[in-house]
Motif scaffolding. Structure first.
Motif, mmCIF file in Angstrom:
data_model
loop_
_atom_site.group_PDB
_atom_site.id
_atom_site.type_symbol
_atom_site.label_atom_id
_atom_site.label_comp_id
_atom_site.label_asym_id
_atom_site.label_seq_id
_atom_site.Cartn_x
_atom_site.Cartn_y
_atom_site.Cartn_z
ATOM 1 N N ASN A 60 6.564 -14.615 2.918
ATOM 2 C CA ASN A 60 6.932 -13.687 3.411
ATOM 3 C C ASN A 60 5.087 -12.715 3.588
ATOM 4 O OD1 ASN A 60 9.998 -12.607 3.562
ATOM 5 N ND2 ASN A 60 9.314 -13.198 1.185
ATOM 6 N N HIS A 105 13.364 -7.923 -1.652
ATOM 7 C CA HIS A 105 12.527 -8.749 -3.330
ATOM 8 C C HIS A 105 11.153 -8.123 -3.272
ATOM 9 C CE1 HIS A 105 10.820 -11.752 -5.703
ATOM 10 N NE2 HIS A 105 11.967 -11.982 -5.738
ATOM 11 N N THR A 124 18.102 -11.076 -3.012
ATOM 12 C CA THR A 124 18.734 -11.167 -4.706
ATOM 13 C C THR A 124 19.541 -10.862 -5.528
ATOM 14 O OG1 THR A 124 15.724 -11.632 -4.108
ATOM 15 C CG2 THR A 124 16.679 -12.750 -6.039
ATOM 16 N N CYS A 183 8.235 -9.145 -3.390
ATOM 17 C CA CYS A 183 7.191 -9.737 -3.492
ATOM 18 C C CYS A 183 6.575 -9.065 -2.205
ATOM 19 C CB CYS A 183 7.761 -11.629 -2.969
ATOM 20 S SG CYS A 183 8.842 -12.305 -1.577
ATOM 21 N N VAL A 208 17.353 -17.130 -9.428
ATOM 22 C CA VAL A 208 18.825 -18.060 -8.278
ATOM 23 C C VAL A 208 18.120 -19.619 -8.714
ATOM 24 C CG1 VAL A 208 17.450 -18.786 -6.104
ATOM 25 C CG2 VAL A 208 17.588 -16.556 -6.174
ATOM 26 N N ALA A 218 14.540 -16.012 1.892
ATOM 27 C CA ALA A 218 13.586 -17.234 1.444
ATOM 28 C C ALA A 218 15.449 -17.645 0.666
ATOM 29 C CB ALA A 218 13.025 -16.237 0.014
ATOM 30 N N TYR A 219 15.736 -17.001 -0.224
ATOM 31 C CA TYR A 219 16.994 -17.842 -0.549
ATOM 32 C C TYR A 219 18.635 -17.771 0.150
ATOM 33 C CZ TYR A 219 21.429 -16.364 -1.800
ATOM 34 O OH TYR A 219 22.786 -15.669 -2.299
ATOM 35 N N LYS A 249 15.134 -23.448 -2.600
ATOM 36 C CA LYS A 249 16.274 -23.005 -3.332
ATOM 37 C C LYS A 249 18.056 -23.292 -2.647
ATOM 38 C CE LYS A 249 14.211 -18.553 -4.427
ATOM 39 N NZ LYS A 249 12.747 -18.370 -3.585
ATOM 40 N N ASP A 283 13.326 -20.227 2.629
ATOM 41 C CA ASP A 283 12.522 -21.178 0.934
ATOM 42 C C ASP A 283 13.541 -22.996 0.788
ATOM 43 O OD1 ASP A 283 10.396 -19.410 0.345
ATOM 44 O OD2 ASP A 283 11.860 -18.933 -1.937
ATOM 45 N N ASP A 312 13.347 -11.378 5.135
ATOM 46 C CA ASP A 312 13.541 -12.632 4.317
ATOM 47 C C ASP A 312 14.733 -12.856 3.835
ATOM 48 O OD1 ASP A 312 12.880 -13.464 1.117
ATOM 49 O OD2 ASP A 312 13.047 -11.743 0.151
ATOM 50 N N SER A 332 7.044 -15.760 -1.220
ATOM 51 C CA SER A 332 6.701 -14.765 -1.775
ATOM 52 C C SER A 332 5.542 -15.170 -0.926
ATOM 53 C CB SER A 332 5.893 -14.802 -2.760
ATOM 54 O OG SER A 332 6.618 -14.983 -4.009
#
Ligand SMILES: Cc1ncc(COP(=O)(O)O)c(C=O)c1O
Length: 474
Positions: free
Chosen positions: A151, A178, A235, A180, A87, A262-263, A292, A289, A260, A148
Motif C-alpha cells: 500500500n 486497514h 480485514t 496500514c 488473516v 492485500a487479503y 495471504k 498479498d 487495498d 503494508s
C-alpha cells in the motif's frame, strides 16, 4: 570446502538439510492434530531464552532441538487448519522450498545487471496477476514484504502525480480500511486533517454519495482531492467497496483510485470474487498479498500500478556507486520502482507454486475457503442467540453471541472473553473486532486444509463456551 570458519563439509550440509526437511514434514503431518498453540508469559520466555551471545559452537542438531522445544511451543500457529483468526497464513510447501532455494543462493533482485533472470521471473509473475485483474500492458509492479508496504509503495506513486498533494491534498477512504493505509499516508507526509475517513455504510462499504459530496465540499474549501483508497476485501468483514462506481467518480474528478486488496484481491480467481471485485480492471493501483490468499510463506506482497513507470517516477534515484547498472544491456532495475535496493527473490515462491500446482488447484482451494465461511455462517444461524453481523463474504463471517438477558456491554465482554476461552481450549482460534460499535467475532476460513468438521466443531465449541460464560459457569 570447508574453507571458512563458517562452512561445513558437503555431507554435514546434506544431513543438516535432510533433518530440517524431516522436521518440516513431521510438523505438517501432525499440525491438524495439535492444539493451535498458546499465548506465552513474557517472564517465562525471558528466563527460557535470554542468554549472552554464544561463544562455544554447538551441534546443529542441538540448536534445532532447542528451537523445537523452547520456541515452537510458544507460537500460535497461523498455518494451523483451525486458525480462523485475523488473516490466516496457510503456506504452500512448494513456496516453502522456493524460499529455501532463494535464501540458499542468496538471489539478489535489485538490479538487472546482477539479477536479470530473477527480475524477469518477477515480471512474469506480476504480469500473471495483471492478467487476472484485466490490466493493460502498461501495468507493472513488484514484490514487497507484504500488504503494508505494498500500500505504501502504491500510495507513494499516487502522491507523486499531484505536486500539491503535501500542502493541500486530501485523500478518502472508509473507516473499514486497514490501519496500514493511514500509516502509509503518515509516512508519506500527509497531516491528519488531510485524511478524510468516512464512516462505512450498513454493508461496511464506503458511502458513495457522502464521498461525492465531501469531495465537492473539499474543493470549494480549497483542498486538492487526489486519491481514493478503496477496499478490495476488508480485514473486518471481507467487504469490497463498489470499485466500478468509484472508478467512474475518480475518472470524473481526476483522482487516483487505489485499492487495498492485500487479503481479498486474489479472490478474482473465484466466482464470488469476480462478482464482488467488478471494476478492479479500472484501478490506478492495487496492493495484493500472495502471503495471504495465494498461500505463500511470508513475506510476499505485491504493489501493482496501471502505469509501471509511475513507480519509477516516485522512486528512481541514481547514486554514483550504482552507475555501472545503467551501462550495457538495458533491463529493468526493480530497485528503481520501490523502497528496497537489496531485494530477495520473493517472486520465486509464487512462480514455482503456480507452475507446480497450476491455477486450477488455487481456484479450487479458494472456492473451498469460501464454502467453509458459508458453512460457518449456516452453523451459527442454526444455534440460538448468534447474530450474524456480516454474512460470509470473501471467506469471512462476522458474528456475535447476544442472548436477550445480557446488556450490549455485557455481551461485548462475553464475546471478548470467548476469544480467550477458545485460545485456552486450543482447538481453534477466532478473533474479535468492533462492528457498528459492538464487539464482533470473526472467522476467516482461508486455510485450504481446514475441513467441514473443523468448522462445525469450532462453532459447536464457541456455542458451548458462550452458553457457559452467559450462565456464569465458565
Ligand atoms: C486488507 C489488509 N490490508 C493490509 C494488510 C497488511 O498486510 P501485511 O500484514 O502483509 O503488512 C492486511 C493484513 O491482514 C489486510 O488484511
Amino acid at each position: 570446502m570447508p574453507q571458512s570458519p563458517l562452512d561445513f563439509d558437503p555431507e554435514s550440509m546434506r544431513q543438516m538439510g535432510y533433518r530440517v526437511v524431516d522436521t518440516l514434514v513431521a510438523y505438517w503431518q501432525s499440525l491438524a492434530s495439535r492444539p493451535i498453540g498458546q499465548r506465552a508469559e513474557r517472564p517465562h520466555l525471558e528466563s527460557l531464552l535470554n542468554e549472552p551471545t554464544p561463544t562455544t559452537p554447538q551441534p546443529f542438531e542441538q540448536v534445532l532441538e532447542e528451537f523445537l522445544n523452547k520456541v515452537l511451543p510458544y507460537l500460535i500457529k497461523v498455518d494451523h487448519p483451525r486458525y480462523f483468526a485475523f488473516v490466516p497464513a496457510p503456506n504452500d510447501y512448494v513456496g516453502v522450498l522456493a524460499d529455501f532455494l532463494s535464501a540458499g543462493m542468496n538471489i539478489f533482485v535489485g538490479t538487472w545487471m546482477v539479477g536479470a533472470g530473477a527480475t524477469q521471473v518477477e515480471r512474469v509473475v506480476i504480469r500473471w496477476l495483471c492478467d487476472w485483474f484485466g490490466w493493460p500492458d502498461t501495468a507493472g509492479g513488484l514484490f514487497v514484504s507484504g500488504g503494508s508496504v505494498a500500500n505504501l509503495v502504491c500510495l507513494a506513486a499516487a502522491r507523486r502525480r499531484y505536486p500539491d498533494a503535501l500542502t493541500r491534498g486530501r485523500v478518502y477512504y472508509s473507516d473499514q480500511t486497514h490501519s496500514c493505509v493511514t500509516r502509509a499516508w503518515r509516512i508519506l507526509g500527509l497531516r491528519d486533517e488531510q485524511l478524510c475517513i468516512l464512516p462505512a455504510d450498513q454493508q461496511f462499504q464506503i458511502p458513495l454519495e457522502a464521498l461525492r459530496q465531501q469531495i465537492a465540499r473539499d474543493r470549494a474549501d480549497g483542498w486538492l482531492p487526489f486519491c481514493v483508497v478503496a477496499n478490495a476485501g476488508t480485514t473486518n468483514t471481507g467487504a469490497v467497496d463498489p470499485l466500478e462506481a468509484l472508478a467512474d467518480l475518480c475518472a470524473q474528478e481526476g483522482l487516483w483510485l487505489h485499492a487495498d486488496g492485500a487479503y481479498g484481491a486474489a479472490a478474482i480467481l473465484t466466482e464470488e470474487g469476480k462478482q464482488r471485485l467488478q471494476g478492479i480492471h479500472r484501478l490506478d493501483s492495487l496492493a495484493v498479498d500472495p502471503h495471504k490468499w495465494l498461500y505463500q510463506p511470508m513475506m510476499a506482497g505485491c504493489a501493482i500500478v496501471r502505469h509501471f513507470e509511475h513507480l519509477r517516477d516516485a522512486f528512481h534515484i541514481l547514486p554514483p556507486y550504482l552507475q555501472d547498472k545503467e551501462r550495457g544491456i538495458a533491463g529493468v532495475d526493480l530497485c528503481d520502482y520501490g523502497v528496497e535496493l537489496s531485494r530477495s527473490f520473493r517472486a520465486l515462491k509464487l512462480w514455482m507454486s503456480l507452475k507446480v500446482h497450476g491455477i486450477e488447484a488455487f481456484r479450487q482451494a479458494m472456492e473451498w475457503n469460501l464454502h467453509l465461511a458459508r458453512l460457518a455462517e449456516q452453523e451459527l444461524r442454526a444455534r440460538p442467540y448468534w447474530q450474524i453481523i456480516s454474512p460470509a463474504t470473501m471467506g469471512i463471517v462476522a458474528f456475535r453471541y447476544a442472548p436477550p438477558h445480557l446488556s450490549p456491554d455485557a455481551a461485548d465482554a462475553l464475546n471478548r472473553a470467548l476469544v480467550d476461552t477458545m485460545i485456552r481450549d486450543g482447538f481453534a482460534m477466532v478473533s474479535s473486532t468492533v462492528l457498528r460499535g459492538h464487539v464482533a467475532l470473526r472467522m476467516c476460513t482461508l486455510n485450504p486444509r481446514a475441513t467441514e468438521a473443523d468448522v462445525q466443531e469450532t462453532v459447536r465449541r464457541l456455542h458451548q463456551f458462550a452458553e457457559a460464560l452467559a450462565s456464569g459457569s465458565a
